[in-house]
Motif scaffolding. Structure first.
Motif, PDB file in Angstrom:
ATOM      1  N   PHE A   1       0.835  -1.203   0.000  1.00 44.84           N
ATOM      2  CA  PHE A   1       0.000   0.000   0.000  1.00 44.84           C
ATOM      3  C   PHE A   1       0.870   1.254   0.000  1.00 44.84           C
ATOM      4  O   PHE A   1       0.648   2.181  -0.774  1.00 44.84           O
ATOM      5  N   GLY A   2       1.891   1.269   0.852  1.00 39.47           N
ATOM      6  CA  GLY A   2       2.786   2.419   0.918  1.00 39.47           C
ATOM      7  C   GLY A   2       3.508   2.676  -0.388  1.00 39.47           C
ATOM      8  O   GLY A   2       3.620   3.815  -0.852  1.00 39.47           O
ATOM      9  N   VAL A   3       3.981   1.616  -1.011  1.00 41.43           N
ATOM     10  CA  VAL A   3       4.673   1.765  -2.298  1.00 41.43           C
ATOM     11  C   VAL A   3       3.675   2.221  -3.369  1.00 41.43           C
ATOM     12  O   VAL A   3       3.993   3.067  -4.206  1.00 41.43           O
ATOM     13  N   SER A   4       2.465   1.706  -3.326  1.00 49.20           N
ATOM     14  CA  SER A   4       1.483   2.071  -4.350  1.00 49.20           C
ATOM     15  C   SER A   4       1.120   3.551  -4.295  1.00 49.20           C
ATOM     16  O   SER A   4       0.788   4.141  -5.322  1.00 49.20           O
ATOM     17  N   LEU A   5       1.204   4.159  -3.115  1.00 47.00           N
ATOM     18  CA  LEU A   5       0.895   5.585  -3.000  1.00 47.00           C
ATOM     19  C   LEU A   5       1.855   6.439  -3.829  1.00 47.00           C
ATOM     20  O   LEU A   5       1.496   7.526  -4.270  1.00 47.00           O
ATOM     21  N   ASN A   6       3.074   5.948  -4.019  1.00 44.01           N
ATOM     22  CA  ASN A   6       4.098   6.691  -4.756  1.00 44.01           C
ATOM     23  C   ASN A   6       4.474   6.034  -6.076  1.00 44.01           C
ATOM     24  O   ASN A   6       5.481   6.398  -6.685  1.00 44.01           O
ATOM     25  N   ALA A   7       3.683   5.088  -6.538  1.00 44.34           N
ATOM     26  CA  ALA A   7       4.039   4.306  -7.718  1.00 44.34           C
ATOM     27  C   ALA A   7       4.173   5.160  -8.975  1.00 44.34           C
ATOM     28  O   ALA A   7       5.113   4.976  -9.752  1.00 44.34           O
ATOM     29  N   ARG A   8       3.282   6.087  -9.187  1.00 48.06           N
ATOM     30  CA  ARG A   8       3.368   6.920 -10.403  1.00 48.06           C
ATOM     31  C   ARG A   8       4.626   7.772 -10.389  1.00 48.06           C
ATOM     32  O   ARG A   8       5.320   7.898 -11.393  1.00 48.06           O
ATOM     33  N   ALA A   9       4.937   8.369  -9.240  1.00 46.72           N
ATOM     34  CA  ALA A   9       6.144   9.192  -9.131  1.00 46.72           C
ATOM     35  C   ALA A   9       7.388   8.336  -9.342  1.00 46.72           C
ATOM     36  O   ALA A   9       8.320   8.748 -10.032  1.00 46.72           O
ATOM     37  N   LEU A  10       7.398   7.143  -8.770  1.00 47.15           N
ATOM     38  CA  LEU A  10       8.539   6.253  -8.960  1.00 47.15           C
ATOM     39  C   LEU A  10       8.693   5.867 -10.423  1.00 47.15           C
ATOM     40  O   LEU A  10       9.805   5.803 -10.941  1.00 47.15           O
TER      41      LEU A  10
ATOM     42  N   VAL B   1      11.867  -0.225 -10.914  1.00 46.24           N
ATOM     43  CA  VAL B   1      12.390  -0.133  -9.553  1.00 46.24           C
ATOM     44  C   VAL B   1      12.047  -1.415  -8.807  1.00 46.24           C
ATOM     45  O   VAL B   1      10.925  -1.907  -8.891  1.00 46.24           O
ATOM     46  N   LEU B   2      13.045  -1.949  -8.113  1.00 43.64           N
ATOM     47  CA  LEU B   2      12.815  -3.065  -7.192  1.00 43.64           C
ATOM     48  C   LEU B   2      13.105  -2.537  -5.792  1.00 43.64           C
ATOM     49  O   LEU B   2      14.222  -2.127  -5.498  1.00 43.64           O
ATOM     50  N   ILE B   3      12.085  -2.512  -4.960  1.00 43.69           N
ATOM     51  CA  ILE B   3      12.242  -2.079  -3.577  1.00 43.69           C
ATOM     52  C   ILE B   3      12.355  -3.334  -2.732  1.00 43.69           C
ATOM     53  O   ILE B   3      11.417  -4.132  -2.670  1.00 43.69           O
ATOM     54  N   SER B   4      13.511  -3.517  -2.119  1.00 44.63           N
ATOM     55  CA  SER B   4      13.752  -4.709  -1.310  1.00 44.63           C
ATOM     56  C   SER B   4      13.451  -4.424   0.154  1.00 44.63           C
ATOM     57  O   SER B   4      14.003  -3.487   0.731  1.00 44.63           O
ATOM     58  N   ALA B   5      12.579  -5.221   0.715  1.00 44.69           N
ATOM     59  CA  ALA B   5      12.274  -5.110   2.140  1.00 44.69           C
ATOM     60  C   ALA B   5      13.303  -5.940   2.905  1.00 44.69           C
ATOM     61  O   ALA B   5      13.608  -7.065   2.524  1.00 44.69           O
ATOM     62  N   VAL B   6      13.851  -5.357   3.935  1.00 43.20           N
ATOM     63  CA  VAL B   6      14.827  -6.059   4.762  1.00 43.20           C
ATOM     64  C   VAL B   6      14.336  -6.070   6.203  1.00 43.20           C
ATOM     65  O   VAL B   6      13.681  -5.128   6.647  1.00 43.20           O
ATOM     66  N   PRO B   7      14.637  -7.144   6.923  1.00 42.61           N
ATOM     67  CA  PRO B   7      14.177  -7.203   8.310  1.00 42.61           C
ATOM     68  C   PRO B   7      14.922  -6.185   9.178  1.00 42.61           C
ATOM     69  O   PRO B   7      16.096  -5.890   8.957  1.00 42.61           O
ATOM     70  N   ALA B   8      14.218  -5.640  10.128  1.00 38.26           N
ATOM     71  CA  ALA B   8      14.823  -4.704  11.078  1.00 38.26           C
ATOM     72  C   ALA B   8      14.226  -4.967  12.453  1.00 38.26           C
ATOM     73  O   ALA B   8      13.028  -5.194  12.581  1.00 38.26           O
ATOM     74  N   LYS B   9      15.072  -4.971  13.436  1.00 39.34           N
ATOM     75  CA  LYS B   9      14.594  -5.134  14.810  1.00 39.34           C
ATOM     76  C   LYS B   9      14.696  -3.780  15.488  1.00 39.34           C
ATOM     77  O   LYS B   9      15.782  -3.278  15.732  1.00 39.34           O
ATOM     78  N   LEU B  10      13.534  -3.184  15.739  1.00 39.66           N
ATOM     79  CA  LEU B  10      13.488  -1.872  16.348  1.00 39.66           C
ATOM     80  C   LEU B  10      12.761  -1.936  17.680  1.00 39.66           C
ATOM     81  O   LEU B  10      11.765  -2.650  17.815  1.00 39.66           O
ATOM     82  N   GLY B  11      13.225  -1.163  18.623  1.00 41.10           N
ATOM     83  CA  GLY B  11      12.504  -1.008  19.870  1.00 41.10           C
ATOM     84  C   GLY B  11      11.294  -0.123  19.641  1.00 41.10           C
ATOM     85  O   GLY B  11      11.150   0.498  18.592  1.00 41.10           O
ATOM     86  N   VAL B  12      10.421  -0.043  20.611  1.00 37.62           N
ATOM     87  CA  VAL B  12       9.203   0.752  20.465  1.00 37.62           C
ATOM     88  C   VAL B  12       9.541   2.210  20.152  1.00 37.62           C
ATOM     89  O   VAL B  12       8.944   2.813  19.276  1.00 37.62           O
ATOM     90  N   ARG B  13      10.514   2.778  20.851  1.00 39.56           N
ATOM     91  CA  ARG B  13      10.877   4.175  20.613  1.00 39.56           C
ATOM     92  C   ARG B  13      11.354   4.374  19.172  1.00 39.56           C
ATOM     93  O   ARG B  13      10.977   5.345  18.523  1.00 39.56           O
TER      94      ARG B  13
END
Length: 76
Positions: A26-35, A43-55
């Motif tokens: 959904f987030g990528v689709s919001l900017n798909a025309r601009a991209l 464009v290939l947008i690669s999602a990578v895992p991230a471990k983030l704390g709540v803050r």
């Protein structure tokens, strides 16, 4: 996963929860025309895992919100 014409979203090798995939798509689709305009070759947008704390999650969400949608050069 094809999002729009030549815009693709690549999930991490370990996989992705369906809700996370839906939000990312959904987030990528919001900017798909601009991209598409910025990168006509695709464009290939690669999602990578991230471990983030709540803050850090809150800070990341604020930064993403403040960045706003992408706009092609000269149209901001």
């Amino acid at each position: 996963m094809q999002i729009h014409r030549n815009i693709w979203l690549g999930p991490p090798a370990a996989g992705l929860h369906w809700k996370d995939a839906a939000w990312l798509a959904f987030g990528v689709s919001l900017n798909a025309r601009a991209l598409s305009e910025l990168a006509p070759g695709g464009v290939l947008i690669s999602a990578v895992p991230a471990k983030l704390g709540v803050r850090n999650r809150v800070e990341a969400a604020i930064a993403a919100h403040e960045a706003g949608p992408l706009a092609p050069p000269g149209r901001a």
